[in-house]
Design an enzyme around this catalytic site. Sequence first.
Site, PDB file in Angstrom:
ATOM      1  N   LYS A 205      -3.454  -9.020  57.293  1.00 34.73           N
ATOM      2  CA  LYS A 205      -2.034  -9.004  57.656  1.00 34.73           C
ATOM      3  C   LYS A 205      -1.707 -10.329  58.329  1.00 34.73           C
ATOM      4  O   LYS A 205      -2.403 -10.756  59.252  1.00 34.73           O
ATOM      5  CB  LYS A 205      -1.777  -7.858  58.622  1.00 34.73           C
ATOM      6  CG  LYS A 205      -0.401  -7.857  59.231  1.00 34.73           C
ATOM      7  CD  LYS A 205      -0.236  -6.632  60.081  1.00 34.73           C
ATOM      8  CE  LYS A 205       1.002  -6.740  60.930  1.00 34.73           C
ATOM      9  NZ  LYS A 205       1.252  -5.521  61.682  1.00 34.73           N
TER      10      LYS A 205
HETATM   11  C1  R5P Z   1       1.281  -6.670  66.156  1.00 32.15           C
HETATM   12  O1  R5P Z   1       0.247  -7.230  66.157  1.00 32.15           O
HETATM   13  C2  R5P Z   1       1.392  -5.376  65.596  1.00 32.15           C
HETATM   14  O2  R5P Z   1       0.263  -5.204  64.778  1.00 32.15           O
HETATM   15  C3  R5P Z   1       2.616  -5.047  64.760  1.00 32.15           C
HETATM   16  O3  R5P Z   1       2.244  -3.979  63.993  1.00 32.15           O
HETATM   17  C4  R5P Z   1       3.076  -6.139  63.870  1.00 32.15           C
HETATM   18  O4  R5P Z   1       3.519  -7.208  64.606  1.00 32.15           O
HETATM   19  C5  R5P Z   1       4.113  -5.686  62.823  1.00 32.15           C
HETATM   20  O5  R5P Z   1       5.252  -5.334  63.363  1.00 32.15           O
HETATM   21  P1  R5P Z   1       6.545  -6.253  63.290  1.00 32.15           P
HETATM   22  O6  R5P Z   1       7.033  -6.160  61.879  1.00 32.15           O
HETATM   23  O7  R5P Z   1       7.462  -5.615  64.276  1.00 32.15           O
HETATM   24  O8  R5P Z   1       6.148  -7.645  63.632  1.00 32.15           O
END
Ligand code: R5P
Length: 297
Positions: A205
């Site tokens: 990710k």
């Molecule tokens: C951050 O490390 C978390 O894993 C969140 O899940 C990630 O940032 C994704 O969420 P957002 O789309 O709000 O950035």
Amino acid sequence: MADTDGLKVAKNYHVNEPFANQDGFYVKGANSLDWGMKKHLSNIFDPKSGNTVMFAFDHGYFMGSTAGLERLDLLLPTLAPYVDVFMGTRGAIRSCVPPQITKGIALRVSSGSSMLNEDLSHEVVAVDIEDCIRMNADCMAVQTFIGADGQLESLDNLSKVINAGMRYSIPTLGVVAVGKQMERTDRFFKLATRIVAEMGVQLVKTYNCENFEEIVAACPVPIVVAGGKKLPEKDALNLAYTVMAKGAHGVDMGRNIFQSNHPIEMAQAIRKIVHEGYTDTQAYEFYQDMISDHAKE
Ligand code: R5P
């Protein structure tokens, strides 16, 4: 110190050539994995489109109660029909996700800091492999802080989780962290995503950036993209479209869904891009139509 002076600049990404070692199984880089791994990856990546809409609600692991996530018990069942995977902590999932909801589960297993810390990069593995098995996790998410103070700890955490995952056929999701002091350049993301992939994760990710297609090409496992800070819906759909057009295999979006005034419609519109090839313009029209239909009800 490694001799890095005079290193050649990597440039031959062959971005238009599909991943080569793909015979036999549709998830990038997963050909040589065993049945159990492939089954979990199939619970994450839709076998028809090859992509995924992950809904991230793990923010509470360091942010506590977050705007839009105040009542997970109310929010999660309403979003379930429109996402493929729930990404959260074991506390949130066990307490607020009814087990009869048959979504993929991305279980956050690293933690150890909070918003009150200046430096968020020091974490531990907080969930043991037995509990990941008990929760039927389809992947285990570990935050990695390349270039930060906590780099060594986070790579140690990552390797421990990957090793346990290999024993029990549970994929690991390497989450590339960006901190206040860390760059958000393609140079950084090429470094971080590739390090995480070479450690042995089955999916990564990360964030969108310039030359994103080169990051995708150089990463031998699927990349899903975080949404980041809340954007206007049109811009968030543009982000989703842009990264999908450049080779991402889905999004792992949180705030741009749960902080929208219309989270369900937003999840549906993102789904159109990720699974049905809609452009951002088509998806935004769809989003607006859904809202006006809703208003008439
Ligand atoms: C951050 O490390 C978390 O894993 C969140 O899940 C990630 O940032 C994704 O969420 P957002 O789309 O709000 O950035």
